[in-house]
Structures are given as C-alpha cells and as structure tokens.
Design a protein around this motif. Sequence first.
Motif, PDB file in Angstrom:
ATOM      1  N   LEU A 158       0.817  -1.217   0.000  1.00  0.00           N
ATOM      2  CA  LEU A 158       0.000   0.000   0.000  1.00  0.00           C
ATOM      3  C   LEU A 158       0.850   1.267   0.000  1.00  0.00           C
ATOM      4  CD1 LEU A 158      -2.872  -0.777   2.512  1.00  0.00           C
ATOM      5  CD2 LEU A 158      -3.015  -0.630   0.018  1.00  0.00           C
ATOM      6  N   LEU A 159       2.024   1.177   0.580  1.00  0.00           N
ATOM      7  CA  LEU A 159       2.877   2.355   0.696  1.00  0.00           C
ATOM      8  C   LEU A 159       3.790   2.555  -0.505  1.00  0.00           C
ATOM      9  CD1 LEU A 159       3.778   2.059   4.466  1.00  0.00           C
ATOM     10  CD2 LEU A 159       2.045   3.513   3.404  1.00  0.00           C
ATOM     11  N   GLN A 160       3.786   1.638  -1.455  1.00  0.00           N
ATOM     12  CA  GLN A 160       4.654   1.765  -2.634  1.00  0.00           C
ATOM     13  C   GLN A 160       4.074   2.782  -3.619  1.00  0.00           C
ATOM     14  OE1 GLN A 160       5.265  -2.015  -4.472  1.00  0.00           O
ATOM     15  NE2 GLN A 160       6.591  -2.748  -2.854  1.00  0.00           N
ATOM     16  N   PHE A 161       4.963   3.515  -4.249  1.00  0.00           N
ATOM     17  CA  PHE A 161       4.601   4.456  -5.303  1.00  0.00           C
ATOM     18  C   PHE A 161       5.853   4.772  -6.089  1.00  0.00           C
ATOM     19  CE2 PHE A 161       5.990   7.019  -1.816  1.00  0.00           C
ATOM     20  CZ  PHE A 161       6.654   8.088  -2.398  1.00  0.00           C
ATOM     21  N   ASP A 162       5.687   5.424  -7.211  1.00  0.00           N
ATOM     22  CA  ASP A 162       6.819   5.790  -8.065  1.00  0.00           C
ATOM     23  C   ASP A 162       7.400   7.108  -7.551  1.00  0.00           C
ATOM     24  OD1 ASP A 162       8.537   6.696 -10.021  1.00  0.00           O
ATOM     25  OD2 ASP A 162       7.199   6.217 -11.684  1.00  0.00           O
ATOM     26  N   PRO A 163       8.572   7.093  -6.913  1.00  0.00           N
ATOM     27  CA  PRO A 163       9.122   8.323  -6.324  1.00  0.00           C
ATOM     28  C   PRO A 163       9.467   9.392  -7.365  1.00  0.00           C
ATOM     29  CG  PRO A 163      10.655   6.493  -6.068  1.00  0.00           C
ATOM     30  CD  PRO A 163       9.406   5.931  -6.653  1.00  0.00           C
ATOM     31  N   ARG A 164       9.873   8.973  -8.564  1.00  0.00           N
ATOM     32  CA  ARG A 164      10.176   9.971  -9.605  1.00  0.00           C
ATOM     33  C   ARG A 164       8.918  10.710 -10.042  1.00  0.00           C
ATOM     34  NH1 ARG A 164      13.218   5.950 -13.353  1.00  0.00           N
ATOM     35  NH2 ARG A 164      11.506   4.829 -12.469  1.00  0.00           N
ATOM     36  N   ARG A 165       7.838   9.965 -10.189  1.00  0.00           N
ATOM     37  CA  ARG A 165       6.567  10.592 -10.548  1.00  0.00           C
ATOM     38  C   ARG A 165       6.096  11.511  -9.422  1.00  0.00           C
ATOM     39  NH1 ARG A 165       1.350   7.281 -10.668  1.00  0.00           N
ATOM     40  NH2 ARG A 165      -0.140   8.953 -10.763  1.00  0.00           N
ATOM     41  N   ALA A 166       6.244  11.062  -8.182  1.00  0.00           N
ATOM     42  CA  ALA A 166       5.848  11.883  -7.034  1.00  0.00           C
ATOM     43  C   ALA A 166       6.645  13.175  -6.997  1.00  0.00           C
ATOM     44  CB  ALA A 166       6.043  11.104  -5.739  1.00  0.00           C
ATOM     45  N   GLU A 167       7.936  13.087  -7.264  1.00  0.00           N
ATOM     46  CA  GLU A 167       8.794  14.269  -7.261  1.00  0.00           C
ATOM     47  C   GLU A 167       8.346  15.278  -8.318  1.00  0.00           C
ATOM     48  OE1 GLU A 167      13.338  14.810  -8.412  1.00  0.00           O
ATOM     49  OE2 GLU A 167      13.056  13.506  -6.662  1.00  0.00           O
ATOM     50  N   LYS A 168       8.017  14.795  -9.505  1.00  0.00           N
ATOM     51  CA  LYS A 168       7.555  15.686 -10.577  1.00  0.00           C
ATOM     52  C   LYS A 168       6.241  16.363 -10.212  1.00  0.00           C
ATOM     53  CE  LYS A 168       9.712  13.103 -14.326  1.00  0.00           C
ATOM     54  NZ  LYS A 168       9.475  12.204 -15.467  1.00  0.00           N
ATOM     55  N   ILE A 169       5.318  15.582  -9.661  1.00  0.00           N
ATOM     56  CA  ILE A 169       4.015  16.147  -9.287  1.00  0.00           C
ATOM     57  C   ILE A 169       4.179  17.147  -8.162  1.00  0.00           C
ATOM     58  CG2 ILE A 169       1.737  15.583  -8.337  1.00  0.00           C
ATOM     59  CD1 ILE A 169       2.082  12.824  -9.776  1.00  0.00           C
ATOM     60  N   GLU A 170       4.980  16.800  -7.151  1.00  0.00           N
ATOM     61  CA  GLU A 170       5.210  17.723  -6.039  1.00  0.00           C
ATOM     62  C   GLU A 170       5.839  19.016  -6.518  1.00  0.00           C
ATOM     63  OE1 GLU A 170       7.480  15.217  -3.428  1.00  0.00           O
ATOM     64  OE2 GLU A 170       5.681  14.480  -2.409  1.00  0.00           O
ATOM     65  N   SER A 171       6.797  18.925  -7.421  1.00  0.00           N
ATOM     66  CA  SER A 171       7.437  20.120  -7.960  1.00  0.00           C
ATOM     67  C   SER A 171       6.430  20.993  -8.713  1.00  0.00           C
ATOM     68  CB  SER A 171       8.585  19.709  -8.892  1.00  0.00           C
ATOM     69  OG  SER A 171       9.145  20.848  -9.499  1.00  0.00           O
ATOM     70  N   TYR A 172       5.612  20.363  -9.531  1.00  0.00           N
ATOM     71  CA  TYR A 172       4.602  21.101 -10.296  1.00  0.00           C
ATOM     72  C   TYR A 172       3.600  21.782  -9.363  1.00  0.00           C
ATOM     73  CZ  TYR A 172       0.637  21.988 -13.376  1.00  0.00           C
ATOM     74  OH  TYR A 172      -0.390  22.591 -14.051  1.00  0.00           O
ATOM     75  N   VAL A 173       3.123  21.038  -8.373  1.00  0.00           N
ATOM     76  CA  VAL A 173       2.141  21.588  -7.447  1.00  0.00           C
ATOM     77  C   VAL A 173       2.751  22.702  -6.598  1.00  0.00           C
ATOM     78  CG1 VAL A 173       0.751  21.011  -5.396  1.00  0.00           C
ATOM     79  CG2 VAL A 173       0.720  19.514  -7.404  1.00  0.00           C
ATOM     80  N   ARG A 174       4.002  22.524  -6.177  1.00  0.00           N
ATOM     81  CA  ARG A 174       4.680  23.518  -5.347  1.00  0.00           C
ATOM     82  C   ARG A 174       4.883  24.837  -6.093  1.00  0.00           C
ATOM     83  NH1 ARG A 174       8.247  20.193  -3.573  1.00  0.00           N
ATOM     84  NH2 ARG A 174       9.726  20.508  -5.245  1.00  0.00           N
ATOM     85  N   THR A 175       5.146  24.758  -7.378  1.00  0.00           N
ATOM     86  CA  THR A 175       5.457  25.978  -8.133  1.00  0.00           C
ATOM     87  C   THR A 175       4.254  26.590  -8.845  1.00  0.00           C
ATOM     88  OG1 THR A 175       6.072  24.667 -10.093  1.00  0.00           O
ATOM     89  CG2 THR A 175       7.835  25.248  -8.541  1.00  0.00           C
ATOM     90  N   THR A 176       3.091  25.946  -8.745  1.00  0.00           N
ATOM     91  CA  THR A 176       1.884  26.473  -9.374  1.00  0.00           C
ATOM     92  C   THR A 176       1.021  27.148  -8.318  1.00  0.00           C
ATOM     93  OG1 THR A 176       1.954  24.697 -10.987  1.00  0.00           O
ATOM     94  CG2 THR A 176      -0.126  25.889 -10.788  1.00  0.00           C
TER      95      THR A 176
END
Length: 172
Positions: free
Chosen positions: A152-170
């Motif tokens: 349940l705790l697994q996810f793609d960290p590279r994808r998470a990093e991209k989304i977090e960056s996009y959300v943080r800067t928007t």
Amino acid sequence: GAFLCLVCVGPLAYERHAISAGSFEKLRAAELFAPKDPGLLTEVARLQLLRRPGQTGAALAWLDRGIRGDPRNAVRVYWKAELFRVVGAWPESRRWALRALDLEPEFAAARLTAAEASARLGDMEEARAQLGRMTETRLRRLRPASSYERDLLQFDPRRAEKIESYVRTTPI
C-alpha cells in the motif's frame, strides 16, 4: 490456484518487472482455467495497458470484469484510475483514484494519482492535500507490519517528485 500465482505478477510491483513476450499469452491461457478470477482479469488488463497504451478499450473491459468480481478491492479500482491517467482522462482518473482511497485510505499510489489528476484539473489545493496525506501516511508507517501494508505504501518516487514540484510551483 497455484498455477495462477506462478503466472501473475503483483499489480503494485509493475514497474520492477519487465513484460516478457509470453506473459500476456500465459495470462490469457490461464483465463480458461479461471475465467472469473478478479486478480487474473486485473492482471490481463494491466499487461494489455502496458503493452499497448493507446488501446485502452480492451484493458478497460478486462478491468471492469475484474472490478465486478471483487468491487471492494482497492487495487483493482486503482488500476482503472491508472488507465484513465495514461490517456489523460483526468476527471475519470481522479474519480477512480478517490474511490480506491475510499476503500483503502492509506494506498499511496492511489493518493499520488488523485494528486496528479487534481493538479491537471487545476485544483492545486486538493493536489497539495493529497500529497500531504500521502506523506503523513508514509511517516506513520515507517515500518509496515505486513507485506500488504508495504504494498500500500509503494509508489513511483520519480513521478511523485515531478508532481510535487509542479504543485509547489503552481499558484492556487
């Protein structure tokens, strides 16, 4: 049964496994032995989607059969959110990711998909909230008690990093 377990690959571990040329055919053959097995149907849909990303109709049909067979399984519902994410159908992706989260609130990959879909729909506040909840869950569960919790705790960290960056800067 045991035959199906040998053929199937765990749905949350999809990025770590290469798809062999025979995987899809083996799953289709296994369907003859267990035509209503929700896990098998979901796995066929997953491989169909990974093999032919542009041809989502067949994968959607397999997923729908798997979900009908086991409607309370968050992983199967999540794969439908992923299918819609791949084709850029963001409202549907978010709807199915949130449904998976209703079934399993600590499902990190579903939370990430909900965050991405929300961001793509311009709802940065919701995207930030989803990312925050994902981080909170991971901090609470630094040592998962079972393999199920670990999945349940697994996810793609590279994808998470991209989304977090996009959300943080928007801006909101």
